[in-house]
Design a protein around this motif. Sequence first.
Motif, PDB file in Angstrom:
ATOM      1  N   ALA A   1      60.147  64.236  46.774  1.00  0.00           N
ATOM      2  CA  ALA A   1      59.312  63.061  46.486  1.00  0.00           C
ATOM      3  C   ALA A   1      59.454  62.012  47.582  1.00  0.00           C
ATOM      4  O   ALA A   1      58.458  61.421  48.030  1.00  0.00           O
ATOM      5  N   ALA A   2      60.686  61.784  48.038  1.00  0.00           N
ATOM      6  CA  ALA A   2      60.893  60.825  49.135  1.00  0.00           C
ATOM      7  C   ALA A   2      60.211  61.296  50.408  1.00  0.00           C
ATOM      8  O   ALA A   2      59.649  60.493  51.156  1.00  0.00           O
ATOM      9  N   LEU A   3      60.242  62.610  50.650  1.00  0.00           N
ATOM     10  CA  LEU A   3      59.574  63.170  51.828  1.00  0.00           C
ATOM     11  C   LEU A   3      58.071  62.924  51.773  1.00  0.00           C
ATOM     12  O   LEU A   3      57.463  62.476  52.755  1.00  0.00           O
ATOM     13  N   ILE A   4      57.464  63.180  50.632  1.00  0.00           N
ATOM     14  CA  ILE A   4      56.011  63.011  50.492  1.00  0.00           C
ATOM     15  C   ILE A   4      55.622  61.541  50.650  1.00  0.00           C
ATOM     16  O   ILE A   4      54.669  61.201  51.370  1.00  0.00           O
ATOM     17  N   VAL A   5      56.379  60.665  49.987  1.00  0.00           N
ATOM     18  CA  VAL A   5      56.060  59.234  50.036  1.00  0.00           C
ATOM     19  C   VAL A   5      56.195  58.692  51.454  1.00  0.00           C
ATOM     20  O   VAL A   5      55.329  57.956  51.952  1.00  0.00           O
ATOM     21  N   HIS A   6      57.263  59.098  52.149  1.00  0.00           N
ATOM     22  CA  HIS A   6      57.471  58.546  53.486  1.00  0.00           C
ATOM     23  C   HIS A   6      56.493  59.131  54.501  1.00  0.00           C
ATOM     24  O   HIS A   6      56.053  58.428  55.421  1.00  0.00           O
ATOM     25  N   LEU A   7      56.159  60.391  54.347  1.00  0.00           N
ATOM     26  CA  LEU A   7      55.146  60.963  55.242  1.00  0.00           C
ATOM     27  C   LEU A   7      53.797  60.287  55.032  1.00  0.00           C
ATOM     28  O   LEU A   7      53.023  60.114  55.991  1.00  0.00           O
ATOM     29  N   PHE A   8      53.501  59.896  53.800  1.00  0.00           N
ATOM     30  CA  PHE A   8      52.264  59.153  53.526  1.00  0.00           C
ATOM     31  C   PHE A   8      52.301  57.784  54.210  1.00  0.00           C
ATOM     32  O   PHE A   8      51.307  57.337  54.792  1.00  0.00           O
ATOM     33  N   ARG A   9      53.464  57.129  54.160  1.00  0.00           N
ATOM     34  CA  ARG A   9      53.604  55.832  54.838  1.00  0.00           C
ATOM     35  C   ARG A   9      53.439  55.978  56.345  1.00  0.00           C
ATOM     36  O   ARG A   9      52.814  55.140  57.000  1.00  0.00           O
ATOM     37  N   LEU A  10      54.016  57.047  56.896  1.00  0.00           N
ATOM     38  CA  LEU A  10      53.892  57.265  58.336  1.00  0.00           C
ATOM     39  C   LEU A  10      52.463  57.621  58.734  1.00  0.00           C
ATOM     40  O   LEU A  10      52.015  57.291  59.830  1.00  0.00           O
ATOM     41  N   ALA A  11      51.731  58.308  57.844  1.00  0.00           N
ATOM     42  CA  ALA A  11      50.335  58.629  58.133  1.00  0.00           C
ATOM     43  C   ALA A  11      49.494  57.359  58.244  1.00  0.00           C
ATOM     44  O   ALA A  11      48.506  57.319  59.001  1.00  0.00           O
ATOM     45  N   ARG A  12      49.865  56.334  57.515  1.00  0.00           N
ATOM     46  CA  ARG A  12      49.148  55.054  57.583  1.00  0.00           C
ATOM     47  C   ARG A  12      49.630  54.175  58.731  1.00  0.00           C
ATOM     48  O   ARG A  12      48.994  53.155  59.036  1.00  0.00           O
ATOM     49  N   LEU A  13      50.743  54.563  59.365  1.00  0.00           N
ATOM     50  CA  LEU A  13      51.324  53.723  60.416  1.00  0.00           C
ATOM     51  C   LEU A  13      50.396  53.601  61.616  1.00  0.00           C
ATOM     52  O   LEU A  13      50.252  52.520  62.192  1.00  0.00           O
ATOM     53  N   GLU A  14      49.763  54.704  62.010  1.00  0.00           N
ATOM     54  CA  GLU A  14      48.903  54.683  63.187  1.00  0.00           C
ATOM     55  C   GLU A  14      47.744  53.714  63.013  1.00  0.00           C
ATOM     56  O   GLU A  14      47.398  52.946  63.925  1.00  0.00           O
ATOM     57  N   ALA A  15      47.135  53.737  61.818  1.00  0.00           N
ATOM     58  CA  ALA A  15      46.038  52.796  61.538  1.00  0.00           C
ATOM     59  C   ALA A  15      46.539  51.359  61.523  1.00  0.00           C
ATOM     60  O   ALA A  15      45.847  50.430  61.970  1.00  0.00           O
ATOM     61  N   LYS A  16      47.758  51.161  61.024  1.00  0.00           N
ATOM     62  CA  LYS A  16      48.330  49.812  60.990  1.00  0.00           C
ATOM     63  C   LYS A  16      48.590  49.290  62.396  1.00  0.00           C
ATOM     64  O   LYS A  16      48.364  48.114  62.693  1.00  0.00           O
ATOM     65  N   ILE A  17      49.042  50.183  63.285  1.00  0.00           N
ATOM     66  CA  ILE A  17      49.262  49.767  64.680  1.00  0.00           C
ATOM     67  C   ILE A  17      47.946  49.354  65.336  1.00  0.00           C
ATOM     68  O   ILE A  17      47.861  48.317  66.003  1.00  0.00           O
ATOM     69  N   GLN A  18      46.902  50.146  65.139  1.00  0.00           N
ATOM     70  CA  GLN A  18      45.592  49.815  65.705  1.00  0.00           C
ATOM     71  C   GLN A  18      45.073  48.501  65.151  1.00  0.00           C
ATOM     72  O   GLN A  18      44.512  47.680  65.890  1.00  0.00           O
ATOM     73  N   GLN A  19      45.273  48.283  63.860  1.00  0.00           N
ATOM     74  CA  GLN A  19      44.794  47.046  63.240  1.00  0.00           C
ATOM     75  C   GLN A  19      45.519  45.832  63.807  1.00  0.00           C
ATOM     76  O   GLN A  19      44.889  44.811  64.127  1.00  0.00           O
TER      77      GLN A  19
END
Length: 245
Positions: free
Chosen positions: A206-224
């Motif tokens: 569960a921690a793996l899935i949640v953190h990978l989801f957070r990292l997937a959003r990281l790239e968009a957050k950097i661009q923003q």
Amino acid sequence: MNELNFLPLSGILVVILGFALRFNPLLVVTCAGIVTGWAVDLDYLTLLETFGEKFLNSRQLASFLLLLPVIAILERYGLQQHAKSWIASIKGATTARILSVYFVVRECSAALGLINLAGQAQTVRPLLAPMALGAASNLHGDLPKPIRDMISAHAAACDNIAVFFGEDIFIAFGAVLLMDAFLRENGIAGIEPLHIGLWAIPTAIAALIVHLFRLARLEAKIQQQIAQHTEQQDSDGPTAREELA
């Protein structure tokens, strides 16, 4: 009723005073151990034997400290710069992908008991963070300091979270053995360290899935954040020129 003997607690007072006066931590701890030994009437040879036994049991810590000068020398000769340039030469490398791969490898290795295989000092600071920053710089150019700090924080969080949830799967981990001993002392039988390790697997997944989801959003957050920083600079530009005029 037996009177309480507070003399063995005198070592705590030595630690408090030593740290308050900013003495050498190793000297303070050694003096505290000697004072505590004298307070409980340990003879000289037994006290030396106790110190030697504890030192031998913690020799792994001393070997870990030897890595720090090695890492410092490597950084002095451009380890971080080489890591950044190497990542910049790889097409398709992004900050999120690098951190995701590290998270998976780190959690799996911690589950196998290889906790000291990586870490904040020996991996995150000299390698992982520069690689993540290099990938972001390769895509977006020069990064503002808040974005660099955010990427470095995500790199550190990857190591902490992966180890925290992965190490509980390893049945010889200290916390697992502590839980097993606690359950036995309180009369709860039938639960082995293997059971604790197996029940830690769903939490780690569960921690793996949640953190990978957070990292997937990281790239968009950097661009923003880069876009917001650019807009702020463009809006501040005319105002600064008017003040100079």
